[in-house]
Motif scaffolding. Structure first.
Motif, PDB file in Angstrom:
ATOM      1  N   GLY A 112     -10.628  -4.819   6.873  1.00 18.01           N
ATOM      2  CA  GLY A 112      -9.972  -6.133   6.980  1.00 18.01           C
ATOM      3  C   GLY A 112      -8.457  -6.190   6.917  1.00 18.01           C
ATOM      4  N   HIS A 113      -7.783  -5.176   6.371  1.00 16.14           N
ATOM      5  CA  HIS A 113      -6.392  -5.414   5.953  1.00 16.14           C
ATOM      6  C   HIS A 113      -5.377  -5.552   7.094  1.00 16.14           C
ATOM      7  CE1 HIS A 113      -4.626  -1.054   5.504  1.00 16.14           C
ATOM      8  NE2 HIS A 113      -5.470  -1.107   6.504  1.00 16.14           N
ATOM      9  N   HIS A 114      -5.780  -5.263   8.340  1.00 13.66           N
ATOM     10  CA  HIS A 114      -4.864  -5.525   9.468  1.00 13.66           C
ATOM     11  C   HIS A 114      -5.060  -6.911  10.081  1.00 13.66           C
ATOM     12  CE1 HIS A 114      -3.250  -1.548   9.384  1.00 13.66           C
ATOM     13  NE2 HIS A 114      -4.386  -0.962   9.669  1.00 13.66           N
ATOM     14  N   PRO A 172      -3.615   1.225  -1.083  1.00 11.98           N
ATOM     15  CA  PRO A 172      -3.095   2.581  -0.870  1.00 11.98           C
ATOM     16  C   PRO A 172      -3.412   3.164   0.516  1.00 11.98           C
ATOM     17  CG  PRO A 172      -5.092   2.686  -2.202  1.00 11.98           C
ATOM     18  CD  PRO A 172      -4.851   1.225  -1.900  1.00 11.98           C
ATOM     19  N   ASP A 173      -4.159   2.442   1.343  1.00 12.35           N
ATOM     20  CA  ASP A 173      -4.458   2.917   2.707  1.00 12.35           C
ATOM     21  C   ASP A 173      -3.168   3.425   3.361  1.00 12.35           C
ATOM     22  OD1 ASP A 173      -6.816   2.223   5.034  1.00 12.35           O
ATOM     23  OD2 ASP A 173      -4.774   2.452   5.791  1.00 12.35           O
ATOM     24  N   VAL A 174      -3.289   4.465   4.166  1.00 12.05           N
ATOM     25  CA  VAL A 174      -2.092   5.107   4.741  1.00 12.05           C
ATOM     26  C   VAL A 174      -1.359   4.191   5.727  1.00 12.05           C
ATOM     27  CG1 VAL A 174      -3.118   6.246   6.767  1.00 12.05           C
ATOM     28  CG2 VAL A 174      -1.290   7.402   5.491  1.00 12.05           C
ATOM     29  N   HIS A 175      -2.057   3.151   6.195  1.00 11.15           N
ATOM     30  CA  HIS A 175      -1.428   2.164   7.077  1.00 11.15           C
ATOM     31  C   HIS A 175      -1.072   0.925   6.258  1.00 11.15           C
ATOM     32  CE1 HIS A 175      -4.297   4.530   9.572  1.00 11.15           C
ATOM     33  NE2 HIS A 175      -3.258   4.585  10.384  1.00 11.15           N
ATOM     34  N   GLN A 176       0.073   0.362   6.517  1.00  7.85           N
ATOM     35  CA  GLN A 176       0.426  -0.851   5.787  1.00  7.85           C
ATOM     36  C   GLN A 176      -0.493  -2.001   6.181  1.00  7.85           C
ATOM     37  OE1 GLN A 176       2.247  -3.938   6.554  1.00  7.85           O
ATOM     38  NE2 GLN A 176       3.217  -4.390   4.588  1.00  7.85           N
ATOM     39  N   PHE A 186      -8.986   5.494   2.571  1.00  7.04           N
ATOM     40  CA  PHE A 186      -9.024   6.904   2.184  1.00  7.04           C
ATOM     41  C   PHE A 186      -8.358   7.780   3.242  1.00  7.04           C
ATOM     42  CE2 PHE A 186     -12.625   4.831   0.056  1.00  7.04           C
ATOM     43  CZ  PHE A 186     -12.397   5.212  -1.259  1.00  7.04           C
ATOM     44  N   ASP A 187      -7.591   7.154   4.124  1.00  7.18           N
ATOM     45  CA  ASP A 187      -6.988   7.917   5.228  1.00  7.18           C
ATOM     46  C   ASP A 187      -5.661   8.579   4.857  1.00  7.18           C
ATOM     47  OD1 ASP A 187      -5.913   5.369   5.080  1.00  7.18           O
ATOM     48  OD2 ASP A 187      -6.412   4.812   7.149  1.00  7.18           O
ATOM     49  N   MET A 188      -5.339   8.620   3.566  1.00  8.60           N
ATOM     50  CA  MET A 188      -4.206   9.434   3.086  1.00  8.60           C
ATOM     51  C   MET A 188      -4.646  10.874   2.885  1.00  8.60           C
ATOM     52  SD  MET A 188      -4.946   6.618   1.240  1.00  8.60           S
ATOM     53  CE  MET A 188      -4.811   6.589  -0.542  1.00  8.60           C
ATOM     54  N   GLU A 215     -11.325   0.064   3.289  1.00  5.63           N
ATOM     55  CA  GLU A 215     -10.524  -0.153   4.501  1.00  5.63           C
ATOM     56  C   GLU A 215     -10.682   1.087   5.392  1.00  5.63           C
ATOM     57  OE1 GLU A 215      -9.320  -3.048   5.097  1.00  5.63           O
ATOM     58  OE2 GLU A 215      -8.995  -4.023   3.175  1.00  5.63           O
ATOM     59  N   GLY A 216      -9.649   1.947   5.490  1.00  9.12           N
ATOM     60  CA  GLY A 216      -9.720   3.100   6.392  1.00  9.12           C
ATOM     61  C   GLY A 216     -10.269   4.371   5.750  1.00  9.12           C
ATOM     62  N   GLY A 217     -10.200   5.457   6.530  1.00 11.31           N
ATOM     63  CA  GLY A 217     -10.748   6.762   6.128  1.00 11.31           C
ATOM     64  C   GLY A 217     -11.677   7.228   7.230  1.00 11.31           C
TER      65      GLY A 217
HETATM   66 ZN    ZN Z   1      -5.708   2.989   7.479  1.00 11.18          ZN
END
Ligand code: ZN
Length: 307
Positions: A122-124, A160-164, A243-245, A285-287
């Motif tokens: 959701g965060h985008h 903390p997702d690697v994308h803002q 988790f995409d960091m 979110e991501g990962g």
């Molecule tokens: Zn991401």
């Protein structure tokens, strides 16, 4: 009552995005299969909810557009990389319903905290825009739910997702009840997230970091997030948990290990517990590397269980 709940829905696997799309149904399956080895978790399903809740977060025209856009067969694009299929209709609602269930469960003391491995993420997604695999902003809807239904005055969203999370930034820019904190690779997709972007109430806190950021460098930057969180004194902590960091992630260039997800979660909960009384809901979110995703989510949940 010191348990962690996992709220997820089988409908998430019917949200099809096409062969080769990184935001794939196997992501949630990889996480839930890994977490099922942990015998101390409570498992639950999404709540049904009044869809008017969505209107606090998204424009009515946008919600109507989304509801009409689900195809009866095949796939359709809401933006360059946000795909929907017939199964996405239930999946999008159940992703929001999972987070609602998590908040109700924490408030009713059915469990201490919760992690929601949901799809789509959701965060985008902004007030009036689907973007970056995201349709409804699950975590943002839950922040509004906390404020409207439970009268919270200080809700923090740690992302903390690697994308803002441009969606959070867009939605909460002028909301003094919400502090949004993001560490992210920068410059990078989605383009937002410089330190100068602070919100109308100094309630947006961006920590941009370069490609190649190591675990040690990340943990140092994370200390800045913790200081800001302590200053805000959140009554409830929401985590927009990407988790995409991870160093194995195919979509970004940070160098974190799976164990780091335990450590950053533990440090964040430790720093905020005296304000939140342990009230935490985390949302996927991501990962995108399935192995790294499952391992990292497991580490994240291990830390949630300790509080
Ligand atoms: Zn991401």
């Amino acid at each position: 009552m010191n348990k962690t709940a996992i709220i997820s829905s089988d409908t998430s696997i019917n949200h099809l995005t096409g062969d080769g799309h990184p935001e794939q149904p196997k992501r949630v399956l990889a996480i839930t299969e890994r977490l099922k080895k942990n015998k101390n978790l409570i498992w639950d399903k999404p709540a049904t909810f009044d869809h008017n809740i969505l209107k606090k977060t998204h424009d009515e025209d946008y919600i109507n557009m989304v509801q009409k856009s689900f195809p009866s067969e095949g796939m359709k694009f809401l933006d360059g990389d946000t795909v929907i299929s017939p199964g996405s209709k239930d999946a999008t609602i159940d992703a929001v319903g999972s987070v609602i269930k998590a908040i109700d469960g924490v408030e009713q003391k059915k469990f201490k905290n919760a992690f929601c491995p949901v799809r789509p993420p959701g965060h985008h997604s902004e007030k009036d825009k689907a973007m970056g695999f995201c349709i409804y902003n699950n975590c943002a809807v839950s922040a509004h739910y906390l404020i409207e239904k439970f009268n919270y005055k200080r809700v923090a969203i740690w992302d903390p997702d690697v994308h803002q999370g441009n969606g959070h930034q867009n939605i909460f820019w002028d909301n003094k009840n919400v502090l949004y904190l993001s560490t992210h690779q920068y410059p990078f997709y989605p383009g937002t997230g410089s330190e100068k972007e602070k919100g109308n109430h100094n309630n947006i806190f961006n920590v941009p970091l370069p490609a190649g950021t190591t675990s040690e460098e990340y943990l140092n930057a994370h200390d800045r997030v913790l200081n800001k969180l302590v200053e805000f004194k959140p009554e409830f902590l929401l985590i927009s948990m990407g988790f995409d960091m991870h160093k194995d992630d195919p979509l970004a260039q940070f160098e974190l290990s799976s164990k780091d997800f335990y450590e950053i979660t533990r440090r964040t909960l430790l720093a905020t517990k005296k304000f939140t009384n342990g009230k935490v809901v985390s949302v996927l979110e991501g990962g995108y590397d399935l192995n790294a995703l499952a391992e990292s989510a497991n580490e994240h949940v291990n830390a949630l269980q300790e509080f």
